[in-house]
Every structure is written in C-alpha cells, then in structure tokens.
Enzyme design. Structure first.
Site, PDB file in Angstrom:
ATOM      1  N   VAL A 106     -26.130 -33.612 -21.483  1.00  0.00           N
ATOM      2  CA  VAL A 106     -26.164 -34.241 -20.166  1.00  0.00           C
ATOM      3  C   VAL A 106     -27.571 -34.754 -19.846  1.00  0.00           C
ATOM      4  O   VAL A 106     -27.832 -35.206 -18.744  1.00  0.00           O
ATOM      5  CB  VAL A 106     -25.703 -33.244 -19.070  1.00  0.00           C
ATOM      6  N   HIS A 122     -19.588 -34.480 -21.431  1.00  0.00           N
ATOM      7  CA  HIS A 122     -19.785 -33.436 -20.406  1.00  0.00           C
ATOM      8  C   HIS A 122     -20.558 -33.935 -19.192  1.00  0.00           C
ATOM      9  O   HIS A 122     -21.127 -33.127 -18.452  1.00  0.00           O
ATOM     10  CB  HIS A 122     -20.471 -32.210 -21.033  1.00  0.00           C
ATOM     11  N   CYS A 130     -19.789 -35.445  -4.759  1.00  0.00           N
ATOM     12  CA  CYS A 130     -19.505 -34.782  -3.492  1.00  0.00           C
ATOM     13  C   CYS A 130     -18.188 -34.014  -3.616  1.00  0.00           C
ATOM     14  O   CYS A 130     -17.180 -34.578  -4.039  1.00  0.00           O
ATOM     15  CB  CYS A 130     -19.414 -35.820  -2.372  1.00  0.00           C
ATOM     16  N   CYS A 154     -20.828 -38.412   3.616  1.00  0.00           N
ATOM     17  CA  CYS A 154     -19.963 -37.594   4.488  1.00  0.00           C
ATOM     18  C   CYS A 154     -20.578 -36.250   4.868  1.00  0.00           C
ATOM     19  O   CYS A 154     -19.980 -35.498   5.634  1.00  0.00           O
ATOM     20  CB  CYS A 154     -18.594 -37.391   3.829  1.00  0.00           C
ATOM     21  N   GLY A 191     -26.611 -30.849 -34.369  1.00  0.00           N
ATOM     22  CA  GLY A 191     -27.178 -29.992 -33.325  1.00  0.00           C
ATOM     23  C   GLY A 191     -26.174 -29.405 -32.360  1.00  0.00           C
ATOM     24  O   GLY A 191     -26.488 -29.206 -31.191  1.00  0.00           O
ATOM     25  N   THR A 192     -24.982 -29.105 -32.858  1.00  0.00           N
ATOM     26  CA  THR A 192     -24.018 -28.418 -31.985  1.00  0.00           C
ATOM     27  C   THR A 192     -23.475 -27.180 -32.686  1.00  0.00           C
ATOM     28  O   THR A 192     -23.283 -27.186 -33.903  1.00  0.00           O
ATOM     29  CB  THR A 192     -22.859 -29.336 -31.542  1.00  0.00           C
ATOM     30  N   ASN A 217     -27.686 -29.201 -38.969  1.00  0.00           N
ATOM     31  CA  ASN A 217     -27.927 -28.057 -38.077  1.00  0.00           C
ATOM     32  C   ASN A 217     -28.935 -27.131 -38.750  1.00  0.00           C
ATOM     33  O   ASN A 217     -28.973 -27.037 -39.972  1.00  0.00           O
ATOM     34  CB  ASN A 217     -26.605 -27.309 -37.803  1.00  0.00           C
ATOM     35  N   GLU A 219     -28.718 -24.021 -38.464  1.00  0.00           N
ATOM     36  CA  GLU A 219     -27.977 -22.803 -38.824  1.00  0.00           C
ATOM     37  C   GLU A 219     -26.550 -23.131 -39.232  1.00  0.00           C
ATOM     38  O   GLU A 219     -26.063 -24.227 -38.970  1.00  0.00           O
ATOM     39  CB  GLU A 219     -27.922 -21.859 -37.615  1.00  0.00           C
TER      40      GLU A 219
HETATM   41  C1  BJW Z   1     -30.373 -27.377 -34.034  1.00  0.00           C
HETATM   42  C2  BJW Z   1     -31.735 -27.480 -33.718  1.00  0.00           C
HETATM   43  C3  BJW Z   1     -32.443 -28.558 -34.300  1.00  0.00           C
HETATM   44  C4  BJW Z   1     -30.931 -25.791 -32.663  1.00  0.00           C
HETATM   45  N1  BJW Z   1     -31.805 -29.405 -35.112  1.00  0.00           N
HETATM   46  N2  BJW Z   1     -29.778 -28.213 -34.839  1.00  0.00           N
HETATM   47  C5  BJW Z   1      -9.487 -23.797 -27.331  1.00  0.00           C
HETATM   48  C6  BJW Z   1      -9.118 -25.127 -27.246  1.00  0.00           C
HETATM   49  C7  BJW Z   1      -9.484 -25.907 -26.143  1.00  0.00           C
HETATM   50  C8  BJW Z   1     -10.256 -25.371 -25.112  1.00  0.00           C
HETATM   51  C9  BJW Z   1     -10.612 -24.057 -25.205  1.00  0.00           C
HETATM   52  C10 BJW Z   1     -10.226 -23.274 -26.285  1.00  0.00           C
HETATM   53  N3  BJW Z   1     -10.706 -22.044 -26.095  1.00  0.00           N
HETATM   54  C11 BJW Z   1     -11.389 -22.035 -24.911  1.00  0.00           C
HETATM   55  C12 BJW Z   1     -11.338 -23.254 -24.363  1.00  0.00           C
HETATM   56  C13 BJW Z   1     -11.980 -23.632 -23.080  1.00  0.00           C
HETATM   57  C14 BJW Z   1     -13.430 -24.041 -23.154  1.00  0.00           C
HETATM   58  C15 BJW Z   1     -14.105 -23.647 -24.457  1.00  0.00           C
HETATM   59  O1  BJW Z   1     -14.254 -24.425 -25.374  1.00  0.00           O
HETATM   60  N4  BJW Z   1     -14.612 -22.432 -24.540  1.00  0.00           N
HETATM   61  C16 BJW Z   1     -15.278 -21.964 -25.765  1.00  0.00           C
HETATM   62  C17 BJW Z   1     -16.618 -21.339 -25.417  1.00  0.00           C
HETATM   63  C18 BJW Z   1     -14.353 -21.059 -26.509  1.00  0.00           C
HETATM   64  N5  BJW Z   1     -13.510 -25.479 -22.946  1.00  0.00           N
HETATM   65  C19 BJW Z   1     -13.449 -26.012 -21.731  1.00  0.00           C
HETATM   66  O2  BJW Z   1     -13.285 -25.325 -20.738  1.00  0.00           O
HETATM   67  C20 BJW Z   1     -13.546 -27.512 -21.627  1.00  0.00           C
HETATM   68  N6  BJW Z   1     -12.483 -28.009 -20.826  1.00  0.00           N
HETATM   69  C21 BJW Z   1     -11.227 -27.884 -21.179  1.00  0.00           C
HETATM   70  O3  BJW Z   1     -10.857 -27.380 -22.231  1.00  0.00           O
HETATM   71  O4  BJW Z   1     -10.360 -28.379 -20.254  1.00  0.00           O
HETATM   72  C22 BJW Z   1      -8.945 -28.203 -20.438  1.00  0.00           C
HETATM   73  C23 BJW Z   1      -8.297 -28.696 -19.152  1.00  0.00           C
HETATM   74  C24 BJW Z   1      -7.361 -29.699 -19.234  1.00  0.00           C
HETATM   75  C25 BJW Z   1      -6.743 -30.149 -18.058  1.00  0.00           C
HETATM   76  C26 BJW Z   1      -7.076 -29.582 -16.822  1.00  0.00           C
HETATM   77  C27 BJW Z   1      -8.031 -28.578 -16.757  1.00  0.00           C
HETATM   78  C28 BJW Z   1      -8.654 -28.135 -17.934  1.00  0.00           C
HETATM   79  C29 BJW Z   1     -14.837 -27.927 -20.920  1.00  0.00           C
HETATM   80  C30 BJW Z   1     -16.061 -27.561 -21.669  1.00  0.00           C
HETATM   81  C31 BJW Z   1     -17.307 -27.913 -20.842  1.00  0.00           C
HETATM   82  C32 BJW Z   1     -18.566 -27.408 -21.462  1.00  0.00           C
HETATM   83  N7  BJW Z   1     -19.639 -27.535 -20.515  1.00  0.00           N
HETATM   84  C33 BJW Z   1     -21.004 -27.205 -20.921  1.00  0.00           C
HETATM   85  C34 BJW Z   1     -21.936 -27.362 -19.694  1.00  0.00           C
HETATM   86  C35 BJW Z   1     -22.182 -28.844 -19.406  1.00  0.00           C
HETATM   87  C36 BJW Z   1     -23.078 -29.049 -18.239  1.00  0.00           C
HETATM   88  C37 BJW Z   1     -24.483 -28.521 -18.478  1.00  0.00           C
HETATM   89  O5  BJW Z   1     -25.192 -28.958 -19.407  1.00  0.00           O
HETATM   90  O6  BJW Z   1     -24.894 -27.659 -17.712  1.00  0.00           O
HETATM   91  O7  BJW Z   1     -21.407 -28.065 -21.984  1.00  0.00           O
HETATM   92  S1  BJW Z   1     -21.169 -25.568 -21.636  1.00  0.00           S
HETATM   93  C38 BJW Z   1     -22.329 -26.043 -22.883  1.00  0.00           C
HETATM   94  O8  BJW Z   1     -21.732 -25.941 -24.203  1.00  0.00           O
HETATM   95  C39 BJW Z   1     -22.578 -27.537 -22.644  1.00  0.00           C
HETATM   96  C40 BJW Z   1     -22.676 -28.056 -24.047  1.00  0.00           C
HETATM   97  O9  BJW Z   1     -22.450 -29.444 -24.061  1.00  0.00           O
HETATM   98  C41 BJW Z   1     -21.624 -27.257 -24.767  1.00  0.00           C
HETATM   99  C42 BJW Z   1     -21.806 -27.196 -26.259  1.00  0.00           C
HETATM  100  O10 BJW Z   1     -23.000 -26.569 -26.601  1.00  0.00           O
HETATM  101  P1  BJW Z   1     -23.868 -27.142 -27.807  1.00  0.00           P
HETATM  102  O11 BJW Z   1     -24.357 -28.488 -27.463  1.00  0.00           O
HETATM  103  O12 BJW Z   1     -23.125 -26.999 -29.064  1.00  0.00           O
HETATM  104  O13 BJW Z   1     -25.150 -26.172 -27.745  1.00  0.00           O
HETATM  105  P2  BJW Z   1     -25.358 -24.714 -28.377  1.00  0.00           P
HETATM  106  O14 BJW Z   1     -26.519 -24.110 -27.694  1.00  0.00           O
HETATM  107  O15 BJW Z   1     -24.108 -23.943 -28.397  1.00  0.00           O
HETATM  108  O16 BJW Z   1     -25.715 -25.009 -29.902  1.00  0.00           O
HETATM  109  C43 BJW Z   1     -26.907 -25.634 -30.312  1.00  0.00           C
HETATM  110  C44 BJW Z   1     -26.862 -25.800 -31.809  1.00  0.00           C
HETATM  111  O17 BJW Z   1     -27.994 -26.539 -32.212  1.00  0.00           O
HETATM  112  C45 BJW Z   1     -26.885 -24.482 -32.582  1.00  0.00           C
HETATM  113  O18 BJW Z   1     -25.868 -24.510 -33.579  1.00  0.00           O
HETATM  114  C46 BJW Z   1     -28.269 -24.469 -33.232  1.00  0.00           C
HETATM  115  O19 BJW Z   1     -28.262 -23.844 -34.515  1.00  0.00           O
HETATM  116  C47 BJW Z   1     -28.554 -25.930 -33.362  1.00  0.00           C
HETATM  117  N8  BJW Z   1     -29.977 -26.324 -33.366  1.00  0.00           N
HETATM  118  N9  BJW Z   1     -32.153 -26.503 -32.896  1.00  0.00           N
HETATM  119  C48 BJW Z   1     -30.544 -29.239 -35.384  1.00  0.00           C
HETATM  120  N10 BJW Z   1     -33.818 -28.763 -34.075  1.00  0.00           N
HETATM  121 ZN    ZN Z   2     -19.153 -37.007   0.502  1.00  0.00          ZN
END
Ligand code: BJW
Ligand code: ZN
Length: 245
Positions: A106, A122, A130, A154, A191-192, A217, A219
C-alpha cells in the site's frame, strides 16, 4: 532442481516470455527501510501488524489503528524506492502492456519508481474512506492533524483506504490481476511470504495455465516447493540483475 546459473536462467525466461506478470509484497520495500509485516521489525508498540489490520481492531479502537497508519505514513513519506522497484518500472517500459505489475503493498513506492500501471490488491495507504458516506479521497498529510480524521463532506469518521483481513479485495482490480496471470507465460513473485489469500492463489493459478513461476525472496516460503525457480536474496539486488538488458 537448481540450474547452474539461476540468474542467467531467469534472464532467459524473461527474454523469451511474451507476457510477464509480477506479484510483489512487503519484502520489496524492505530495502527502502519499511518493515515487513511478519519480520521482527513488523512489531509496533508490541502489537502484531496482523492484529491491527482488521475491521474488528478498528471498530474497537480506531485511534490506535490510525496511530499505526500515521506512523507508517511518516516512514513511507521519508522512504525512497529501491533498485527492485526501479527494475520493475524498467520492465514495464520495455514490455508495455505485455507486462502487468500486481502488488499487495500500500506504500505507493512502485508508482514513485515510475511504474504507470499498478494493480493494488490491498489499496493504498494515502487513500482515506469515509465510513458514513463511503467517499474515497487521497490525503498526503503527514502527520494527520487529527486522529481519527474526519470526512470533509459529511463529518463521518475516515478509515484508511486499505483492505483488512476478512474484507473483499477491490473487484475490478482483482479480476484484472487474475486475467493477467492467466495470460502470462512467466510470473515473478517477489518479497512476499505467500501466505495471505487470495493474493497467494495467483501463483498456483499461473501454473495451472502453463506459466512458469519464479520466486525472489530472502527466505523459503510455502511457494518455494512448487516454484520453477527460486532466487534467494534481496529483491533490490536480484531484480536489477535479471531485468537489466
Ligand atoms: C524479502 C526481503 C528482501 C524480506 N527481498 N524478500 C484461504 C483462502 C482465502 C482466504 C483465506 C484463507 N484462509 C484465510 C483467509 C482469509 C485471509 C488470509 O489470507 N489469511 C491468512 C493469514 C491465512 N484473507 C483475507 O481476509 C483477504 N480477504 C478475503 O479473503 O476476503 C474474502 C471475502 C469475500 C467476500 C466478502 C468478504 C470477504 C484480505 C487480505 C487483506 C490483507 N491485508 C493486509 C493489510 C493491508 C493494509 C496495510 O498494509 O496495513 O495486507 S495484511 C498484510 O499481509 C498486508 C500485506 O499486503 C499482506 C501480505 O504480506 P506480505 O507482503 O507477504 O509481507 P510479509 O511480511 O508476510 O512477507 C514479507 C516477505 O518478504 C517474507 O517472505 C520475507 O522473507 C521477504 N523479504 N526482505 C526479498 N529484501
Ligand atoms: Zn463522509
């Protein structure tokens, strides 16, 4: 199987692919000084990031959640895109609409590196929404003068324009991401941690449509076992090596 020269292999795959897609996560911004979610630096005042990124946390304590976002906005405003962001912007320049960049981040650093078309799964930390009238606006003020901020239209409470756990991804953006992944011959996943869905389903979707999947990545992740090529190391070092012509 690890090829003798994985960097050369990656360069060849990029050169040969008609369509390329890339999916990025927090790790790509780590070298810009932005903590990832699941690293030790992902902690803020002893809260886990995952516990703050939920509608429940916001409903219970909007001020604390906003303080976290305000702190991150400050970090991001001071940060600069790194060589990984720039390399992907260069790939877009080279391939035009044969390249699609999909990000879970983001922070807006891909845009600041020059990427023109970024599918933000995301949302964006610089957007506010709002909770009363649903209006979405950009707000670049750091720090925000009042927490939680209020809607200029609002007076309702604003929330960050991002996607929290349990919330659906923006529909049109998600459909474009799926389509790009179905069409591509190569998906670069950089990087995810590949644990957050539905973003993590894009790599298996690519493979089921015959594409190669390359992971970059520092890791191992749950994707590593099925990826066609794993490049271990910082994306800011690896992406320039495999993309620069
Ligand atoms: C390097 C490095 C370097 C370090 N070089 N690499 C099964 C199926 C479907 C859904 C689910 C499921 N089980 C559970 C769910 C629900 C849930 C989910 O996935 N949970 C899991 C934790 C299990 N998903 C949701 O709720 C999603 N919505 C959804 O499913 O809706 C269904 C629905 C339908 C209809 C109506 C209602 C609902 C939404 C997910 C939203 C995630 N939001 C966040 C916050 C965003 C806002 C903010 O930034 O504050 O998104 S959480 C956070 O995690 C953020 C990230 O985008 C996201 C992913 O994290 P990311 O980017 O992978 O970071 P890290 O820290 O995890 O990893 C970093 C990596 O980099 C590491 O591997 C390091 O090794 C590496 N690294 N330095 C290269 N230099
Ligand atoms: Zn408003």
């Amino acid at each position: 199987m690890t090829p003798e020269n994985p960097i050369e292999q990656a360069r060849q795959w990029i050169a040969a692919a008609k369509r390329v897609a890339a999916l990025t996560g927090a790790g790509i911004s780590a070298e810009s000084g932005i903590p990832t979610f699941r690293s030790a630096g992902g902690l803020w005042r002893n809260f886990r990031a995952e516990d703050l990124a939920t509608p429940r946390a916001f409903a219970r304590d909007p001020k604390t959640v906003w303080e976290w976002y305000d702190w991150r906005r400050g970090l991001i405003a001071k940060a600069k895109p790194n060589l990984g962001h720039f390399a992907l912007a260069q790939l877009e320049q080279r391939l035009g609409d044969r390249f699609t960049l999909i990000t879970q981040n983001v922070d807006g650093l891909h845009n600041r590196a020059g990427s023109q078309r970024v599918l933000k799964l995301h949302g964006d930390i610089w957007w506010t929404m709002c909770i009363a009238c649903r209006e979405v606006r950009s707000d670049f003020r750091v720090p925000l003068p009042e927490l939680p901020p209020r809607c200029g239209a609002c007076g309702g409470m604003l929330r960050p324009g991002v996607v929290w756990f349990g919330e659906p991804l923006p529909g049109a953006t998600w459909e474009q991401a799926e389509e790009a992944v179905r069409q591509c011959e190569l998906l670069i996943v950089a990087g995810t941690s590949s644990i957050v869905y539905p973003a993590a389903s894009l790599a298996p979707l690519a493979r089921s449509h015959g594409a190669r999947v390359m992971e970059i990545n520092t890791e191992e992740t749950p994707l590593s076992g099925t990826a066609d090529l794993c490049l271990r190391g910082p994306s800011g070092e690896i992406l320039p090596q495999i993309i620069e012509s």
